[in-house]
Design a protein around this motif. Structure first.
Motif, PDB file in Angstrom:
ATOM      1  N   PHE A  79      -6.399   0.331   5.503  1.00 53.21           N
ATOM      2  CA  PHE A  79      -5.371   1.316   5.760  1.00 53.21           C
ATOM      3  C   PHE A  79      -6.024   2.557   6.347  1.00 53.21           C
ATOM      4  O   PHE A  79      -6.847   3.208   5.689  1.00 53.21           O
ATOM      5  CB  PHE A  79      -4.639   1.655   4.455  1.00 53.21           C
ATOM      6  CG  PHE A  79      -3.657   2.776   4.566  1.00 53.21           C
ATOM      7  CD1 PHE A  79      -3.656   3.804   3.631  1.00 53.21           C
ATOM      8  CD2 PHE A  79      -2.724   2.812   5.591  1.00 53.21           C
ATOM      9  CE1 PHE A  79      -2.748   4.841   3.708  1.00 53.21           C
ATOM     10  CE2 PHE A  79      -1.811   3.851   5.684  1.00 53.21           C
ATOM     11  CZ  PHE A  79      -1.823   4.870   4.737  1.00 53.21           C
ATOM     12  N   GLN A 138       0.851  -1.195   0.000  1.00 58.96           N
ATOM     13  CA  GLN A 138       0.000   0.000   0.000  1.00 58.96           C
ATOM     14  C   GLN A 138       0.884   1.242   0.000  1.00 58.96           C
ATOM     15  O   GLN A 138       1.833   1.326   0.775  1.00 58.96           O
ATOM     16  CB  GLN A 138      -0.883   0.005   1.258  1.00 58.96           C
ATOM     17  CG  GLN A 138      -1.738   1.223   1.459  1.00 58.96           C
ATOM     18  CD  GLN A 138      -3.028   1.181   0.663  1.00 58.96           C
ATOM     19  OE1 GLN A 138      -3.673   0.155   0.541  1.00 58.96           O
ATOM     20  NE2 GLN A 138      -3.430   2.330   0.130  1.00 58.96           N
ATOM     21  N   ASN A 154      -7.903   1.261  -0.457  1.00 59.31           N
ATOM     22  CA  ASN A 154      -7.250   0.091   0.125  1.00 59.31           C
ATOM     23  C   ASN A 154      -6.839  -0.907  -0.947  1.00 59.31           C
ATOM     24  O   ASN A 154      -7.602  -1.206  -1.869  1.00 59.31           O
ATOM     25  CB  ASN A 154      -8.182  -0.599   1.120  1.00 59.31           C
ATOM     26  CG  ASN A 154      -8.380   0.218   2.381  1.00 59.31           C
ATOM     27  OD1 ASN A 154      -7.455   0.889   2.844  1.00 59.31           O
ATOM     28  ND2 ASN A 154      -9.570   0.167   2.939  1.00 59.31           N
ATOM     29  N   ALA A 155      -5.623  -1.444  -0.798  1.00 62.95           N
ATOM     30  CA  ALA A 155      -5.136  -2.433  -1.758  1.00 62.95           C
ATOM     31  C   ALA A 155      -5.849  -3.775  -1.585  1.00 62.95           C
ATOM     32  O   ALA A 155      -6.229  -4.150  -0.464  1.00 62.95           O
ATOM     33  CB  ALA A 155      -3.633  -2.618  -1.587  1.00 62.95           C
TER      34      ALA A 155
END
Lengths: 114, 115
Positions: free
Chosen positions: B68, B51, B58-59
């Motif tokens: 995150f 990230q 958010n990844a």
């Protein structure tokens, strides 16, 4: 596939011996790293190198030295092994330039110093 | 100096269920990168997900996603539909955006997947 290899998976040495741990990567990466992994402590950086013959101390360099004579090879040296250096040692490499780049790890060397 | 804290030394999850691993970090930087690495038993450590701090989204990577929270300095990993192959040590890691690629790792969380 990126490949990072380490010379030994398991190594047993005696106190006071000089120990060489070798790491080779085949992806032309500029950056190479040596970590020590201990339960409850995670990975701690010993030394890293961003170019041939260049080295930088990490968080726990005491008792260790390194050598990088060729781009693909990064050696960790224990000048006089001690029992408190019994640990798992991980080598890693990464491409210089982009901060986003991941580190690629070797399989590790479990060193026991008697 | 940056620090990374993983407060769960061990966790377990039933196969096919969802589990969340926690990670918090401390930094005064505004631009940085966060990673989750997986270390299966006796196997090499590999990257799971990453990230960039300046990205709010958010990844996600297949069954793996992160939550995150930049203000809270929190970076948790969610594993959905857990599989036996997910059993491993998971390390949260932090890297500044500038300088050489020095990465700070947490102490790891050991994940057990129960059949």
């Amino acid at each position: 596939d990126v490949k990072v290899t380490q010379s030994s998976r398991y190594l047993v040495k005696r106190t006071g011996e000089k120990v060489f741990l070798e790491c080779v990567q085949d992806m032309d990466h500029e950056n190479m790293f040596w970590y020590r992994q201990d339960p409850g402590l995670g990975l701690r950086l010993i030394y890293f190198s961003y170019d041939v013959k260049m080295k930088e101390k990490g968080d726990i360099p005491e008792g260790y030295s390194v050598s990088r004579e060729k781009k693909e090879r990064f050696s960790l040296i224990l000048e006089s092994a001690s029992t408190n250096q019994t640990s798992m040692y991980l080598c890693a490499s990464s491409l210089y330039g982009s901060s986003y780049n991941e580190q690629f790890f070797g399989p590790g060397t479990r060193l026991t110093v008697l | 100096a940056q620090t990374v804290t993983q407060s769960q030394p061990e966790m377990s999850v039933q196969e096919a269920e969802t589990v969340t691993l926690s990670c918090t970090y401390d930094t005064s930087e505004s631009d940085y990168y966060l990673f989750w690495y997986k270390q299966p038993p006796s196997r090499q450590m590999i990257l799971v997900i990453r990230q960039e701090a300046y990205k709010q989204q958010n990844a996600t990577e297949n069954r793996f996603s992160v939550n995150f929270q930049k203000a809270a300095k929190s970076f948790s990993l969610k594993i959905s539909d857990s599989q036996l192959g997910d059993a491993a040590m998971y390390f949260c890691a932090y890297r500044n955006s500038g300088g050489y690629q020095k990465v700070t790792f947490g102490i790891g969380t050991k994940l057990q997947v129960i059949p």
